[in-house]
Motif scaffolding. Structure first.
Motif, short mmCIF file in Angstrom:
data_model
loop_
_atom_site.label_atom_id
_atom_site.label_comp_id
_atom_site.label_asym_id
_atom_site.label_seq_id
_atom_site.Cartn_x
_atom_site.Cartn_y
_atom_site.Cartn_z
N PRO A 8 0.34 -3.62 3.93
CA PRO A 8 -0.47 -4.64 3.24
C PRO A 8 -0.85 -5.80 4.16
CG PRO A 8 1.84 -5.06 2.85
CD PRO A 8 1.77 -3.92 3.82
N GLY A 9 -1.93 -6.47 3.81
CA GLY A 9 -2.31 -7.66 4.56
C GLY A 9 -3.63 -8.22 4.06
N SER A 10 -4.01 -9.35 4.66
CA SER A 10 -5.30 -9.96 4.33
C SER A 10 -6.42 -9.36 5.18
CB SER A 10 -5.25 -11.47 4.56
OG SER A 10 -4.21 -12.05 3.82
N PHE A 11 -6.11 -9.05 6.41
CA PHE A 11 -7.06 -8.42 7.33
C PHE A 11 -8.39 -9.19 7.37
CE2 PHE A 11 -4.30 -5.05 5.58
CZ PHE A 11 -3.60 -4.74 6.73
N LEU A 37 -5.60 -7.33 0.69
CA LEU A 37 -5.51 -8.32 -0.38
C LEU A 37 -6.89 -8.88 -0.72
CD1 LEU A 37 -3.45 -9.96 -2.13
CD2 LEU A 37 -3.57 -11.72 -0.36
N PHE A 70 -6.35 -4.58 -3.03
CA PHE A 70 -5.37 -4.84 -4.08
C PHE A 70 -5.36 -6.31 -4.43
CE2 PHE A 70 -1.22 -6.77 -2.85
CZ PHE A 70 -1.44 -6.96 -1.49
N GLY A 72 -2.91 -9.09 -7.13
CA GLY A 72 -1.66 -9.12 -7.88
C GLY A 72 -0.49 -8.77 -6.99
N LEU A 73 0.54 -8.20 -7.61
CA LEU A 73 1.77 -7.94 -6.86
C LEU A 73 1.68 -6.67 -6.03
CD1 LEU A 73 4.55 -8.79 -9.50
CD2 LEU A 73 3.84 -10.16 -7.52
N LEU A 74 2.21 -6.76 -4.81
CA LEU A 74 2.24 -5.60 -3.93
C LEU A 74 3.07 -4.47 -4.54
CD1 LEU A 74 1.63 -4.34 -1.16
CD2 LEU A 74 3.70 -5.47 -0.30
N LYS A 88 5.44 -3.38 7.83
CA LYS A 88 4.92 -4.68 8.26
C LYS A 88 5.12 -4.80 9.77
CE LYS A 88 3.90 -7.34 4.61
NZ LYS A 88 4.58 -8.61 4.50
N MET A 102 10.04 -12.03 1.65
CA MET A 102 9.15 -11.13 0.90
C MET A 102 9.77 -9.74 0.77
SD MET A 102 5.16 -11.85 1.65
CE MET A 102 5.17 -11.79 3.41
N MET A 105 12.48 -9.84 -1.82
CA MET A 105 11.90 -10.00 -3.15
C MET A 105 11.25 -8.69 -3.62
SD MET A 105 11.79 -12.12 -5.53
CE MET A 105 11.87 -13.86 -5.12
N ASN A 106 10.53 -8.04 -2.74
CA ASN A 106 9.87 -6.79 -3.13
C ASN A 106 10.89 -5.70 -3.46
OD1 ASN A 106 7.20 -7.65 -3.03
ND2 ASN A 106 7.04 -7.26 -0.83
O1 PNS Z 1 -1.92 -10.62 6.23
P1 PNS Z 1 -1.07 -11.53 5.38
O2 PNS Z 1 -1.91 -12.63 4.78
O3 PNS Z 1 0.13 -12.04 6.11
O4 PNS Z 1 -0.54 -10.62 4.17
C1 PNS Z 1 0.28 -11.16 3.16
C2 PNS Z 1 0.49 -10.17 2.02
C3 PNS Z 1 -0.83 -9.69 1.46
C4 PNS Z 1 1.25 -8.98 2.54
C5 PNS Z 1 1.32 -10.90 0.93
O5 PNS Z 1 0.73 -12.12 0.65
C6 PNS Z 1 1.45 -10.10 -0.36
O6 PNS Z 1 2.12 -9.11 -0.42
N1 PNS Z 1 0.72 -10.57 -1.41
C7 PNS Z 1 0.71 -9.91 -2.69
C8 PNS Z 1 1.37 -10.76 -3.77
C9 PNS Z 1 2.83 -10.43 -3.92
O7 PNS Z 1 3.23 -9.30 -4.12
N2 PNS Z 1 3.64 -11.49 -3.77
C10 PNS Z 1 5.09 -11.38 -3.88
C11 PNS Z 1 5.66 -11.00 -2.53
S1 PNS Z 1 7.34 -11.25 -2.59
#
Ligand code: PNS
Length: 158
Positions: A8-11, A37, A70, A72-74, A88, A102, A105-106
């Motif tokens: 996942p990422g913003s890219f 994202l 995507f 919302g939540l990953l 990652k 993160m 939490m995930n």
């Molecule tokens: O490229 P980035 O901006 O570092 O990516 C961050 C990303 C998209 C991996 C992170 O922000 C994410 O997973 N966002 C989704 C929302 C989510 O699930 N948040 C709770 C994570 S504990």
């Protein structure tokens, strides 16, 4: 054994650092979904359609790589795609604290494990934010992003 992973990422935009992680993960797992994202910060350089088009273009040679948006939540995205493992990249210790939070939490909210790949040293200082800053002030980003991305950044009106 078939193992699918999500990266996942913003890219915004995809860099050679991201591509390095994608190539290394894709060569080790059966299927890699690059999850882009949708709402990447307040002022993204590229909208999600452009970011996805660029990701698809630069990963087009990797047969087991897919790109998806995507929001919302990953962990929800992972569940919808039946994936239990996130990949990652880790560039430096400074990345670690937030990434660890993160990851924990995930795992806690969705049972999704995170696997960290250490960035290749030549990309350990590279970030989309710095690349955008360089481009904004007319600097050369060709060492940091693939040609289609550099072209789009150059064509961009500020
Ligand atoms: O490229 P980035 O901006 O570092 O990516 C961050 C990303 C998209 C991996 C992170 O922000 C994410 O997973 N966002 C989704 C929302 C989510 O699930 N948040 C709770 C994570 S504990």
């Amino acid at each position: 054994m078939t193992v699918s992973v999500v990266y996942p990422g913003s890219f915004d935009p995809v860099t050679y650092g991201h591509i390095d992680v994608i190539q290394r993960a894709a060569s080790r797992f059966s299927r890699l979904i690059v999850a882009c994202l949708q709402n990447a910060g307040k002022d993204p350089m590229f909208d999600v359609e452009e970011r996805i088009a660029l990701l698809e273009e630069v990963t087009g040679d990797l047969r087991n790589v897919e790109v998806a948006a995507f929001d919302g939540l990953l962990v929800d995205f992972c569940r919808e795609h039946d994936v239990r493992l996130v990949v990652k990249g880790l560039r430096a210790v400074s990345d670690f604290e937030y990434e660890l939070q993160m990851a924990q939490m995930n795992r806690s909210i969705g049972g999704v494990e995170t696997l960290f790949l250490t960035a290749s040293p030549i990309y350990s200082f590279l970030s989309s934010s710095l690349v955008k800053e360089i481009a904004r002030f007319g600097g050369d980003v060709t060492d940091f992003v693939p040609p289609p991305v550099a072209d789009r950044m150059r064509a961009r009106r500020w």
